[in-house]
Design an enzyme around this catalytic site. Sequence first.
Site, PDB file in Angstrom:
ATOM      1  CB  THR A 133      33.681  43.446  16.181  1.00  0.00           C
ATOM      2  OG1 THR A 133      34.450  44.589  15.807  1.00  0.00           O
ATOM      3  CG2 THR A 133      34.585  42.409  16.821  1.00  0.00           C
TER       4      THR A 133
ATOM      5  CD  GLU B 152      41.533  36.133  12.995  1.00  0.00           C
ATOM      6  OE1 GLU B 152      41.465  36.978  13.890  1.00  0.00           O
ATOM      7  OE2 GLU B 152      41.410  36.391  11.798  1.00  0.00           O
TER       8      GLU B 152
ATOM      9  NE  ARG C 284      52.145  38.528  20.027  1.00  0.00           N
ATOM     10  CZ  ARG C 284      52.180  39.850  20.178  1.00  0.00           C
ATOM     11  NH1 ARG C 284      51.051  40.530  20.325  1.00  0.00           N
ATOM     12  NH2 ARG C 284      53.330  40.503  20.178  1.00  0.00           N
TER      13      ARG C 284
ATOM     14  CD  GLU D   8      47.466  40.460  13.279  1.00  0.00           C
ATOM     15  OE1 GLU D   8      47.698  41.565  13.791  1.00  0.00           O
ATOM     16  OE2 GLU D   8      46.332  39.965  13.231  1.00  0.00           O
TER      17      GLU D   8
ATOM     18  CD1 TRP E 212      40.314  36.443  20.262  1.00  0.00           C
ATOM     19  CD2 TRP E 212      38.846  38.143  20.309  1.00  0.00           C
ATOM     20  NE1 TRP E 212      40.239  36.970  18.998  1.00  0.00           N
ATOM     21  CE2 TRP E 212      39.352  38.010  18.990  1.00  0.00           C
ATOM     22  CE3 TRP E 212      37.910  39.154  20.575  1.00  0.00           C
ATOM     23  CZ2 TRP E 212      38.946  38.854  17.947  1.00  0.00           C
ATOM     24  CZ3 TRP E 212      37.521  39.987  19.525  1.00  0.00           C
ATOM     25  CH2 TRP E 212      38.035  39.833  18.238  1.00  0.00           C
TER      26      TRP E 212
END
Length: 268
Positions: free
Chosen positions: A219, A124, A204, A120, A208
Amino acid sequence: MSRALRLFVLGLLAISPVVAQTFTDCDPTQKDCPADLALGISNYTVDFTTALDATVWNTTSGKIVPSSNGSLFTINKRFDSPTIQSKFYIFFGTVEVHMKAALGQGIISSIVLESDDLDEIDWEFMGGNNTHAETNYFGKGNQTTFDRALYHPVATPSDTFHNYTLVWTAEKLQWFIDTKLVRTLNYADANSGHNYPQTPMTVRLGIWAGGDPGLNNGTIEWAGGATDFTKAPYTMYVQSAKIADFSTGQSYSYGDRTGNWQSIKSTV
Ligand SMILES: *[C@@H]1O[C@H](CO)[C@@H](O)[C@H](O)[C@H]1NC(C)=O
Ligand SMILES: *[C@@H]1O[C@H](CO)[C@@H](O)[C@H](O)[C@H]1NC(C)=O
Ligand SMILES: *[C@@H]1O[C@H](CO)[C@@H](O)[C@H](O)[C@H]1NC(C)=O
Ligand SMILES: *[C@@H]1O[C@H](CO)[C@@H](O)[C@H](O)[C@H]1NC(C)=O
Ligand SMILES: *[C@@H]1O[C@H](CO)[C@@H](O)[C@H](O)[C@H]1NC(C)=O
Ligand SMILES: *[C@@H]1O[C@H](CO)[C@@H](O)[C@H](O)[C@H]1NC(C)=O
Ligand SMILES: *[C@@H]1O[C@H](CO)[C@@H](O)[C@H](O)[C@H]1NC(C)=O
């Protein structure tokens, strides 16, 4: 994000049809899997001001709305996470995306390259942080450490379009913001190559809520705080993308279970 997003899925799977960006339908290091459709060209451009070509892109969650400012990836309410995924794979290459991240605490806009065995590469953008962008990577889904994320200064990423480009080869992986090199990862520096992303990748794009109140504190903290859904909509804009596959052929397949780039075979 990888970690956060997986936690997100684990946490919410029971109550919501969440679709993550970091999943695999079939892991070729575990069993035989279908071959990956190759992009195979060096000059694929995508204009996000018009409707996406559904033969090339799969909308895996929500819906994407084209406009003259680019496509809108919008969270209107809790559990929205519009995401698209290329049906093609690239086996080393470049991915240039011109986008504006969403503004809003806990909202994560992202560009992710993901392989079938969970290599990956990430960009972000935390919607509560209008000064920095995060980069990250994972090899073969190895999540034993979470020290790979780095933060890079960017001028108002949630208000301004920028050019976020990845240049990915077998030797090194580079992240550029507006043509400026901000990070280089050499193969050898990723746990002697074991954690180096090196297998065919899909592209991708999505958004979110890492600040969903149902998620764990780690998180939510990583995402920059809890999301207030009464302040929705939260929108990420993608204007264009330019993608090059450094390999050619019709498809890519794993020659063995190692997940090493040398094992990947191209079918012409
Ligand atoms: C893209 O490259 C292919 C060959 O790889 C070529 O046939 C095609 O004309 C090129 N398209 C553009 C728009 O440059
Ligand atoms: C497209 O996405 C849907 C929903 O996630 C999935 O069921 C389907 O397998 C995907 N198709 C491809 C070609 O990736
Ligand atoms: C495009 O962006 C401009 C400047 O932010 C804004 O004024 C305009 O309403 C937007 N248009 C659309 C279709 O979103
Ligand atoms: C944005 O991220 C950078 C890097 O992690 C951090 O130094 C800064 O404090 C953050 N800003 C906000 C508003 O969270
Ligand atoms: C975006 O950045 C990449 C990497 O530096 C560069 O090659 C490309 O020309 C840039 N795109 C534009 C439109 O400036
Ligand atoms: C996973 O990554 C860690 C940290 O780099 C490393 O110590 C470990 O050996 C890796 N595990 C595997 C199976 O490669
Ligand atoms: C999360 O952090 C808040 C504030 O520190 C605390 O009140 C709460 O108990 C924590 N929740 C969990 C699940 O640890």
